[in-house]
Design a protein around this motif. Structure first.
Motif, PDB file in Angstrom:
ATOM      1  N   ARG A  49     -47.102  40.741  51.066  1.00  0.00           N
ATOM      2  CA  ARG A  49     -47.606  41.733  52.013  1.00  0.00           C
ATOM      3  C   ARG A  49     -47.616  43.122  51.402  1.00  0.00           C
ATOM      4  NH1 ARG A  49     -45.300  42.817  58.168  1.00  0.00           N
ATOM      5  NH2 ARG A  49     -47.071  44.068  58.876  1.00  0.00           N
ATOM      6  N   ILE A  50     -46.592  43.426  50.627  1.00  0.00           N
ATOM      7  CA  ILE A  50     -46.548  44.723  49.962  1.00  0.00           C
ATOM      8  C   ILE A  50     -47.704  44.855  48.979  1.00  0.00           C
ATOM      9  CG2 ILE A  50     -45.237  46.120  48.304  1.00  0.00           C
ATOM     10  CD1 ILE A  50     -42.692  45.074  49.656  1.00  0.00           C
ATOM     11  N   ARG A  51     -47.933  43.799  48.188  1.00  0.00           N
ATOM     12  CA  ARG A  51     -49.038  43.853  47.226  1.00  0.00           C
ATOM     13  C   ARG A  51     -50.377  44.014  47.922  1.00  0.00           C
ATOM     14  NH1 ARG A  51     -45.719  40.005  44.720  1.00  0.00           N
ATOM     15  NH2 ARG A  51     -46.809  38.276  45.767  1.00  0.00           N
ATOM     16  N   ALA A  52     -50.513  43.448  49.129  1.00  0.00           N
ATOM     17  CA  ALA A  52     -51.790  43.503  49.837  1.00  0.00           C
ATOM     18  C   ALA A  52     -52.012  44.814  50.570  1.00  0.00           C
ATOM     19  CB  ALA A  52     -51.873  42.334  50.827  1.00  0.00           C
ATOM     20  N   GLU A  53     -50.922  45.445  51.056  1.00  0.00           N
ATOM     21  CA  GLU A  53     -51.093  46.580  51.961  1.00  0.00           C
ATOM     22  C   GLU A  53     -50.581  47.911  51.433  1.00  0.00           C
ATOM     23  OE1 GLU A  53     -50.011  45.886  55.994  1.00  0.00           O
ATOM     24  OE2 GLU A  53     -50.295  43.719  55.845  1.00  0.00           O
ATOM     25  N   VAL A  54     -49.694  47.894  50.454  1.00  0.00           N
ATOM     26  CA  VAL A  54     -49.145  49.152  49.956  1.00  0.00           C
ATOM     27  C   VAL A  54     -49.998  49.650  48.791  1.00  0.00           C
ATOM     28  CG1 VAL A  54     -47.147  50.252  48.881  1.00  0.00           C
ATOM     29  CG2 VAL A  54     -46.815  48.525  50.646  1.00  0.00           C
ATOM     30  N   PRO A  55     -50.470  50.892  48.850  1.00  0.00           N
ATOM     31  CA  PRO A  55     -51.287  51.421  47.743  1.00  0.00           C
ATOM     32  C   PRO A  55     -50.527  51.378  46.429  1.00  0.00           C
ATOM     33  CG  PRO A  55     -51.329  52.891  49.647  1.00  0.00           C
ATOM     34  CD  PRO A  55     -50.266  51.875  49.921  1.00  0.00           C
ATOM     35  N   TYR A  56     -51.276  51.101  45.348  1.00  0.00           N
ATOM     36  CA  TYR A  56     -50.673  51.038  44.015  1.00  0.00           C
ATOM     37  C   TYR A  56     -51.012  52.315  43.254  1.00  0.00           C
ATOM     38  CZ  TYR A  56     -49.720  49.623  39.218  1.00  0.00           C
ATOM     39  OH  TYR A  56     -49.247  49.572  37.943  1.00  0.00           O
ATOM     40  N   PHE A  57     -50.018  52.935  42.701  1.00  0.00           N
ATOM     41  CA  PHE A  57     -50.208  54.150  41.921  1.00  0.00           C
ATOM     42  C   PHE A  57     -49.603  53.940  40.538  1.00  0.00           C
ATOM     43  CE2 PHE A  57     -49.913  55.427  46.362  1.00  0.00           C
ATOM     44  CZ  PHE A  57     -51.077  56.167  46.512  1.00  0.00           C
ATOM     45  N   ALA A  58     -50.423  54.118  39.523  1.00  0.00           N
ATOM     46  CA  ALA A  58     -49.938  53.969  38.147  1.00  0.00           C
ATOM     47  C   ALA A  58     -49.082  55.171  37.768  1.00  0.00           C
ATOM     48  CB  ALA A  58     -51.119  53.838  37.191  1.00  0.00           C
ATOM     49  N   ALA A  59     -47.947  54.902  37.137  1.00  0.00           N
ATOM     50  CA  ALA A  59     -47.068  55.995  36.713  1.00  0.00           C
ATOM     51  C   ALA A  59     -47.709  56.760  35.561  1.00  0.00           C
ATOM     52  CB  ALA A  59     -45.719  55.428  36.282  1.00  0.00           C
ATOM     53  N   SER A  60     -47.592  58.062  35.625  1.00  0.00           N
ATOM     54  CA  SER A  60     -48.158  58.903  34.570  1.00  0.00           C
ATOM     55  C   SER A  60     -47.255  58.881  33.340  1.00  0.00           C
ATOM     56  CB  SER A  60     -48.281  60.339  35.080  1.00  0.00           C
ATOM     57  OG  SER A  60     -46.995  60.884  35.332  1.00  0.00           O
ATOM     58  N   PRO A  61     -47.787  59.228  32.169  1.00  0.00           N
ATOM     59  CA  PRO A  61     -46.953  59.306  30.959  1.00  0.00           C
ATOM     60  C   PRO A  61     -45.756  60.237  31.136  1.00  0.00           C
ATOM     61  CG  PRO A  61     -49.274  59.353  30.367  1.00  0.00           C
ATOM     62  CD  PRO A  61     -49.224  59.459  31.866  1.00  0.00           C
ATOM     63  N   ALA A  62     -45.972  61.323  31.871  1.00  0.00           N
ATOM     64  CA  ALA A  62     -44.869  62.266  32.097  1.00  0.00           C
ATOM     65  C   ALA A  62     -43.736  61.604  32.883  1.00  0.00           C
ATOM     66  CB  ALA A  62     -45.380  63.501  32.844  1.00  0.00           C
ATOM     67  N   LEU A  63     -44.107  60.777  33.897  1.00  0.00           N
ATOM     68  CA  LEU A  63     -43.081  60.078  34.674  1.00  0.00           C
ATOM     69  C   LEU A  63     -42.352  59.067  33.798  1.00  0.00           C
ATOM     70  CD1 LEU A  63     -41.634  59.441  37.294  1.00  0.00           C
ATOM     71  CD2 LEU A  63     -43.522  57.925  37.914  1.00  0.00           C
ATOM     72  N   HIS A  64     -43.083  58.347  32.966  1.00  0.00           N
ATOM     73  CA  HIS A  64     -42.450  57.408  32.040  1.00  0.00           C
ATOM     74  C   HIS A  64     -41.410  58.125  31.176  1.00  0.00           C
ATOM     75  CE1 HIS A  64     -44.469  53.561  32.544  1.00  0.00           C
ATOM     76  NE2 HIS A  64     -45.609  54.202  32.732  1.00  0.00           N
TER      77      HIS A  64
END
Length: 258
Positions: A49-64
């Motif tokens: 359900r999380i994969r289907a309904e929660v928006p996915y945001f890629a982590a930025s290089p700065a966050l890494h």
């Protein structure tokens, strides 16, 4: 493996974060234990359900980079003697703990987002109910400016007792109320008149502390929300946003048993 041991590993197993030996033991246990199997299915369902309904945001290089720096600082602060000495034990415990932490974080994030989405959908449904009642000339089922008439009428038809206030001295005159069916349950709707604007106020027991939009516009109507000690308040109208927001907050502040 018994239930107590399995319960600490089910989430990690669902995430594929256990080694083959433990995975085999858990799988064998799940085949013979309905309770643990149900818990495992619940974790899998939540993940889907999380994969289907929660928006996915890629982590930025700065966050890494910040995460790596933080992890490095934590590792450097741990005294050498407190660290596990066996590479295999380090790998096993690290994987299990990481899996459990990831599952707990995913559950918390998913629950919050889903609750937020449910509240946002409620606002959309409330606007639709306001439009439907206006067009069908069915705004009021109990017509009265006396809260001692409106409140008992609503309470007799609901499983809760909504607070009812008449703020005519502040420019918001109570003219009646009605029942609406929103989110698959009956909801109290108080109807007010402010100048030439009709205001529907939907009152229901508080269902979530998830953050929601305090003010938004749906189909050209303003929807303002506020939370009181026991009730959620959502006002819908074509009145000015600032006026509507101040009004619903005023109602929420007086959210007491009457």
């Amino acid at each position: 493996m018994n239930c107590k041991q399995a319960q600490t590993l089910v989430a990690a197993y669902a995430d594929g974060e256990v080694d083959a030996l433990r995975g085999y033991s858990i799988k064998k246990h799940l085949l013979g234990c309905a309770g643990c199997a149900a818990r495992h299915e619940s974790v899998l369902a939540l993940g889907a359900r999380i994969r289907a309904e929660v928006p996915y945001f890629a982590a930025s290089p700065a966050l890494h980079a910040r995460v790596r720096a933080t992890v490095g600082a934590v590792r450097a602060s741990v005294p050498p003697q407190s660290r596990p000495t066996g590479d295999r034990w380090r790998w096993l415990t690290g994987g299990v703990l990481a899996g459990c932490a990831a599952s707990v974080f995913a559950w918390m994030l998913g629950t919050t987002v889903l609750a937020w989405r449910a509240n946002e959908d409620f606002a959309v449904a409330a606007v639709a109910a306001h439009v439907r009642a206006t067009l069908s000339d069915h705004l009021i089922e109990v017509a009265s400016s006396d809260r001692h008439t409106v409140k008992p009428w609503l309470s007799a038809r609901l499983d809760y007792s909504p607070p009812v206030q008449d703020l005519a001295n502040e420019g918001f005159t109570l003219i009646g109320g009605r029942l609406d069916y929103l989110d698959r349950r009956p909801v109290a709707t108080l109807v007010y008149l402010h100048r030439k604007h009709t205001i529907d106020v939907f009152v229901r027991p508080e269902t979530s502390r998830a953050p929601t939009s305090a003010l938004r516009t749906v189909r050209g109507f303003n929807a303002a929300r506020a939370s009181g000690p026991s009730m959620d308040w959502l006002a819908v109208s074509d009145a000015e946003p600032a006026v509507l927001s101040a009004f619903v907050q005023r109602l929420a502040r007086e959210d007491i048993s009457q």
